[in-house]
Design a protein around this motif. Structure first.
Motif, short mmCIF file in Angstrom:
data_model
loop_
_atom_site.label_atom_id
_atom_site.label_comp_id
_atom_site.label_asym_id
_atom_site.label_seq_id
_atom_site.Cartn_x
_atom_site.Cartn_y
_atom_site.Cartn_z
N GLU B 210 44.02 43.79 48.72
CA GLU B 210 44.49 43.79 48.52
C GLU B 210 43.88 43.74 46.21
O GLU B 210 44.44 44.60 45.84
CB GLU B 210 46.37 43.04 47.85
CG GLU B 210 47.14 43.30 49.76
CD GLU B 210 48.04 42.39 50.02
OE1 GLU B 210 48.76 42.22 48.61
OE2 GLU B 210 48.01 41.69 50.97
N ALA B 213 41.66 46.81 46.32
CA ALA B 213 43.12 47.91 46.40
C ALA B 213 43.25 47.95 44.46
O ALA B 213 43.22 49.89 43.83
CB ALA B 213 43.90 48.03 47.01
N ALA B 214 44.18 46.48 44.44
CA ALA B 214 44.13 47.15 43.10
C ALA B 214 44.03 47.45 41.78
O ALA B 214 43.44 48.65 40.92
CB ALA B 214 45.23 45.54 42.56
N LEU B 215 41.94 47.08 41.62
CA LEU B 215 41.49 47.14 40.68
C LEU B 215 40.84 48.05 41.22
O LEU B 215 40.51 49.54 40.02
CB LEU B 215 40.19 45.90 41.34
CG LEU B 215 40.47 44.36 40.75
CD1 LEU B 215 38.91 43.86 41.38
CD2 LEU B 215 40.61 44.67 39.65
N ALA B 219 43.76 48.39 37.55
CA ALA B 219 44.50 46.96 37.51
C ALA B 219 43.59 46.22 36.61
O ALA B 219 42.41 46.08 37.27
CB ALA B 219 45.46 46.57 38.29
N GLN B 223 46.48 42.02 35.64
CA GLN B 223 47.28 42.41 36.23
C GLN B 223 47.00 42.17 37.58
O GLN B 223 47.96 41.78 38.19
CB GLN B 223 46.98 43.97 35.79
CG GLN B 223 47.91 44.48 34.86
CD GLN B 223 47.69 45.88 34.54
OE1 GLN B 223 46.55 46.52 34.13
NE2 GLN B 223 48.13 45.98 33.67
N ARG B 227 50.53 40.69 39.26
CA ARG B 227 51.29 42.23 40.14
C ARG B 227 50.60 41.37 41.89
O ARG B 227 51.32 42.20 42.80
CB ARG B 227 50.68 42.98 39.78
CG ARG B 227 51.80 43.80 38.54
CD ARG B 227 50.88 44.35 37.64
NE ARG B 227 51.85 45.28 36.72
CZ ARG B 227 52.71 45.96 36.73
NH1 ARG B 227 53.10 46.32 37.87
NH2 ARG B 227 53.58 46.09 35.58
N VAL B 228 49.81 41.42 41.62
CA VAL B 228 49.78 40.76 42.97
C VAL B 228 49.03 39.65 43.71
O VAL B 228 50.01 39.05 44.87
CB VAL B 228 47.60 41.37 43.90
CG1 VAL B 228 47.53 41.69 44.75
CG2 VAL B 228 47.82 43.04 43.22
N PRO B 231 52.66 37.44 43.64
CA PRO B 231 53.97 37.66 43.80
C PRO B 231 53.08 36.84 46.26
O PRO B 231 53.89 36.42 47.11
CB PRO B 231 53.74 38.70 44.58
CG PRO B 231 54.00 39.46 43.10
CD PRO B 231 51.94 38.14 42.71
N ASN B 232 52.20 36.75 46.22
CA ASN B 232 52.16 36.65 47.36
C ASN B 232 52.13 35.43 47.80
O ASN B 232 51.81 34.33 48.85
CB ASN B 232 50.44 37.24 48.32
CG ASN B 232 50.24 38.53 48.16
OD1 ASN B 232 51.59 39.37 48.54
ND2 ASN B 232 49.37 39.98 48.48
#
Lengths: 246, 316
Positions: B210, B213-215, B219, B223, B227-228, B231-232
């Motif tokens: 994840e 994926a954000a990178l 992001a 971030q 954001r990832v 929250p996880n």
């Protein structure tokens, strides 16, 4: 050329996972990297994306050298084998993610993001699934969300790592046809990794057969079947032809 | 095949091909989520005869009542023995108030520090390969393996008057042992593992897909974390924090060694309980103890809520 891979080498210890590979992918092409596991195809794909570094060689995207450009600035779309959806976000927010993390000056307004996400939800056949969470979706649905999320940022190239690897046989067959049609519509330069000969032959414009970090042959599916360049290619494709539907 | 125009955004408006292609997919029924079936009710055990079952339950309940519940009730019973007025008077006594304040301050120092350290350590351990990783894991576990009294003694050895740094510190007028810094160090030492231990398996099981994926989506590192990653691990973090807090407030051995037991100054709540008890001031001792017992009950409630939340999230 959309993607130019120039003498890329990556070593893990003494073992060369990718060994001086050259490859060019034309605009709008759909190319398959095909090979057995350990042939270096996923490593090569991750180097193009910027998720792995290369020990030597260069990566060019649309003519500009990307070798030292960090992953986030390469503007590529990447679809992970196990989808890698953000589990705490809805389908809508998953797709919107790439737009929301942009710096303020080139971030679309909320209305623009909403329009774009809804467009993509429609494109991947999930119009009514925006409020769902990833674990409320089937494997095929998750894969399509991952695809929509990657497309949301208008990537210059789309890279897919074993896009159907985690799906059952029936679904992957259907999704193959669907991806081929989607690519026909969207026309973004795409490279996907697979170990499944049928998959590569059925979807790709050109197939790159890899073995032990090197490219064995690059050819269209028809050429590949008609004239395998090396004993390895012939042997590797034999399984496919006997299994291929008549 | 008709030609299709390329939308500036990279998508065409013409959907017919895809819609046609998707028809057999829907007919296949795979749009129905397989993860959606409600969990089946657990079937009743039929094997054990009712007598055995009742005996087992009764003995478990009796054991629990004897070992856990009775002492808990006794604490409150003793605390209120001379009435609510005396109870309140014992708690509003200056030394008792100072002990409560000191304990809160120590928790406020130790918990945030261990949250930051725990997240950093768990992230490094779960998502990266590096030299000395197994050493770091062992170091995090060290406070669990070492007796808290030893932990306190280590700090006395380092910072005490006869210790390595003692002469230098006293020459500069810095007091560590028998003062707040020493108490804070001892508390931090014994609470180091809680947050990191909670997060490492959680983050390892989530992998780094994840984040990658954000990178790729552009992001930044911050971030991606905000954001990832965060929250996880949110509920694991809360869980680790409450366990860390309970230990920070309840620690006795390590702080006892470095405290010096100065009334109204370096006595935490557990130390205050001991002193009052040793002076045969039982009611006051149990009054302070009842606050610690209350803290334990609150911790249990929060823990239950967090566990329920975690299950809900993973079942969603």
């Amino acid at each position: 050329m959309s993607i130019a891979i120039d003498k890329i080498t990556r070593r893990f210890g003494a073992h060369a996972a990718v060994d001086a590979v050259d490859l060019e992918v034309g605009s709008g092409e759909l190319v398959a990297l095909l090979g057995p596991s350990g042939s270096g195809k996923t490593t090569l794909l991750r180097i193009v994306a910027g998720l792995e570094h290369a020990d030597s060689g260069r990566i060019l995207l649309h003519g500009s050298d990307m070798t030292d450009v960090p992953v986030g600035e390469r503007n590529v779309g990447f679809v992970f084998q196990h989808y890698a959806l953000f589990r705490h976000l809805t389908v809508f927010e998953n797709i919107a993610f790439g737009l929301r993390v942009r710096p303020r000056r080139n971030r679309p307004a909320d209305a623009g993001i909403k329009r774009r996400v809804e467009e993509l939800l429609l494109l991947v056949q999930l119009a009514n699934y925006g409020e769902r969470y990833p674990n409320q979706l089937s494997g095929g649905q998750r894969q399509r969300v991952a695809l929509a999320r990657a497309l949301a940022v208008d990537p210059r190239v789309l890279l897919l790592d074993e896009p159907f690897g985690a799906l059952d046989a029936q679904v992957r067959k259907e999704l193959r046809v669907w991806l081929r049609a989607l690519h026909h519509d969207v026309r973004v330069t795409s490279v996907f990794v697979t170990h499944d000969q049928d998959e590569a032959l059925e979807i790709a414009d050109r197939v790159v057969v890899m073995n032990q970090g090197r490219i064995e042959q690059v050819a269209t599916p028809a050429e590949l079947l008609a004239a395998p360049a090396t004993p390895f290619v012939r042997q590797f494709l034999e399984g496919a032809r006997s299994l291929a539907p008549a | 095949m008709e030609s299709k125009t390329l939308h500036p955004a990279g998508l065409t408006a013409d959907m017919t091909t895809i819609e046609l292609m998707a028809e057999p997919l829907r007919a296949g029924g795979w749009l129905v989520s397989e993860a959606y079936a409600p969990p089946a009710r657990r079937p009743r055990t039929r094997g054990a005869p009712p007598l055995v079952r009742r005996l087992l339950i009764a003995s478990a309940v009796a054991y629990f009542a004897l070992v856990v519940l009775t002492p808990l009730v006794a604490v409150f019973y003793e605390a209120f023995r001379k009435g609510a007025e005396f109870y309140l008077a014992s708690l509003s006594e200056p030394d008792a108030l100072a002990a409560v304040r000191l304990t809160l301050i120590l928790a406020l120092i130790a918990v945030p520090l261990n949250l930051v350290f725990g997240v950093a350590a768990a992230w490094a351990i779960a998502k990266f390969e590096f030299r000395g990783k197994s050493l770091l894991v062992s170091l995090i576990d060290l406070p669990f393996a070492v007796s808290p009294v030893i932990a306190g003694l280590i700090y006395v050895l380092m910072f005490g008057l006869q210790g390595w740094l003692g002469p230098w510190l006293s020459a500069h007028g810095i007091k560590v042992i028998f003062a707040l810094p020493g108490l804070a160090l001892a508390t931090i030492f014994v609470t180091v593992p809680f947050v990191a231990r909670e997060l490492i398996p959680l983050m390892e099981s989530q992998g780094k897909d994840e984040e990658e994926a954000a990178l790729v989506l552009g992001a930044s590192g911050w971030q991606t974390f905000r954001r990832v990653t965060l929250p996880n691990i949110k509920w694991g973090l809360v869980y680790g924090a409450i366990l860390c807090n309970a230990r920070a407030m309840g620690e006795f051995g390590a702080v006892s060694v470095v405290s010096g037991h100065i009334r109204g100054e370096t006595n935490t709540m557990p130390l205050q309980v001991e002193i009052l008890y040793n002076e045969y001031n039982f009611v006051a001792a149990f009054a302070v103890a009842s606050l610690l017992a209350l803290l334990a009950l609150v911790t249990l409630v929060v823990k239950t809520i967090v566990e329920a939340r975690t299950h809900e999230v993973s079942a969603r």
